[in-house]
Design an enzyme around this catalytic site. Structure first.
Site, mmCIF file in Angstrom:
data_model
loop_
_atom_site.group_PDB
_atom_site.id
_atom_site.type_symbol
_atom_site.label_atom_id
_atom_site.label_comp_id
_atom_site.label_asym_id
_atom_site.label_seq_id
_atom_site.Cartn_x
_atom_site.Cartn_y
_atom_site.Cartn_z
ATOM 1 N N TYR A 52 -2.772 -1.001 10.174
ATOM 2 C CA TYR A 52 -2.956 -1.256 8.631
ATOM 3 C C TYR A 52 -1.493 -0.700 8.246
ATOM 4 C CZ TYR A 52 -4.575 -1.178 4.053
ATOM 5 O OH TYR A 52 -4.607 -1.539 2.578
ATOM 6 N N SER A 107 0.851 -1.316 -0.014
ATOM 7 C CA SER A 107 0.017 0.043 -0.019
ATOM 8 C C SER A 107 0.945 1.290 0.021
ATOM 9 C CB SER A 107 -0.816 -0.107 1.098
ATOM 10 O OG SER A 107 -1.661 1.181 1.555
#
Ligand code: GCO
Length: 255
Positions: A159, A146
């Site tokens: 995350y 990401s």
């Protein structure tokens, strides 16, 4: 350029978290490039619908329902799918979850759930698939990282930590398995229009923020993943390993 450079005919690809979103888009792209695709998801009904949709499009698709964060389930289900369907040439560790909260309010269980799914799950599944790749002296592993492998924002600490770890796990896998002709790379999307982000997309303020923050001026579309995923899954990337390609519309190039 040989036509076969990006061709996936004869290859089997396992994509985790493929019942919807980025995983389903990549599975469809691999199928259209000639691969037999094995979709994994935690939700049996979503998985069944996704496999049926791809089969309905004339693609070779199978399903395997298991929780990547459960080491025992992975140890049971992945060998079973290898026996049932055949060796996996391409693994995409895509399964990922979010638990958004201010860090001081985050429950330990939520922290653990995110790390177990987004990071440990990639190791658990790769551990079951890589012996076959080593034996065949060929394999492709793609970890879905990401932009939050590099930068972040408040309330998404687990995350960020999981995706930062996944970037380094990608490099660890790459350096240990390169001698077996296994290439391991990452793809790092920016804010993508998926169910993971539905709450953000439905928030006019956050939607406007993304459209300002991303130089391309839009949310990513799951279909934006396909070209890079096929490249990293194909012979075209045989000398590329340990890299993360950011599909970010310029996000990481701008303050
Ligand atoms: C958020 C988003 C982000 C991105 C994700 C894409 O809460 O800001 O979910 O985490 O969408 O990083 O990879």
């Amino acid at each position: 350029m040989p036509a076969t450079l990006f061709d996936l005919h004869g290859k089997r690809a396992l994509i985790t978290g493929a019942g919807r979103g980025l995983g389903l888009a990549m599975a469809r792209g691999f199928g259209q490039a000639g691969a037999t695709v094995i979709l994994n998801d935690l939700a049996a009904d979503r998985l069944e619908q996704a496999v049926a949709a791809l089969a309905g499009e004339g693609l070779a698709a199978h399903g395997s329902c298991f929780d990547v964060s459960n080491a025992e389930a992975v140890r049971r289900e992945v060998p079973a799918l290898l026996r049932r369907i055949g060796p996996v040439d391409i693994l995409v560790n895509n399964a990922g979850i979010h638990r958004r909260a201010p860090l001081e309010e985050l429950e330990e269980a939520a922290w653990q759930e995110v790390l177990n799914t987004n990071l440990s799950g990639a190791f658990y599944v790769a551990k079951q698939v890589v012996p076959g790749m080593i034996g065949r002296r060929a394999g492709k592993i793609i970890n879905i990282c990401s932009v939050m492998s590099e930068v972040g924002r408040p309330t998404v600490a687990p995350y960020m930590a999981s995706k930062g770890g996944l970037k380094m796990l990608t490099k660890a896998m790459a350096l240990e398995w390169a001698r077996h002709n296994i290439q391991v790379n990452g793809i790092g999307p920016t804010w993508m229009a998926t169910e993971l982000n539905r709450p953000l997309m439905d928030d006019p303020e956050f939607d406007a923020f993304v459209r300002r923050r991303v130089p391309a001026g839009r949310w990513g579309d799951p279909r934006d993943m396909v070209g890079t995923a096929v490249y990293l899954a194909s012979a075209a990337s045989d000398f590329v390993t340990g890299q993360v390609i950011y599909l970010d519309g310029g996000t990481l190039s701008a303050l």
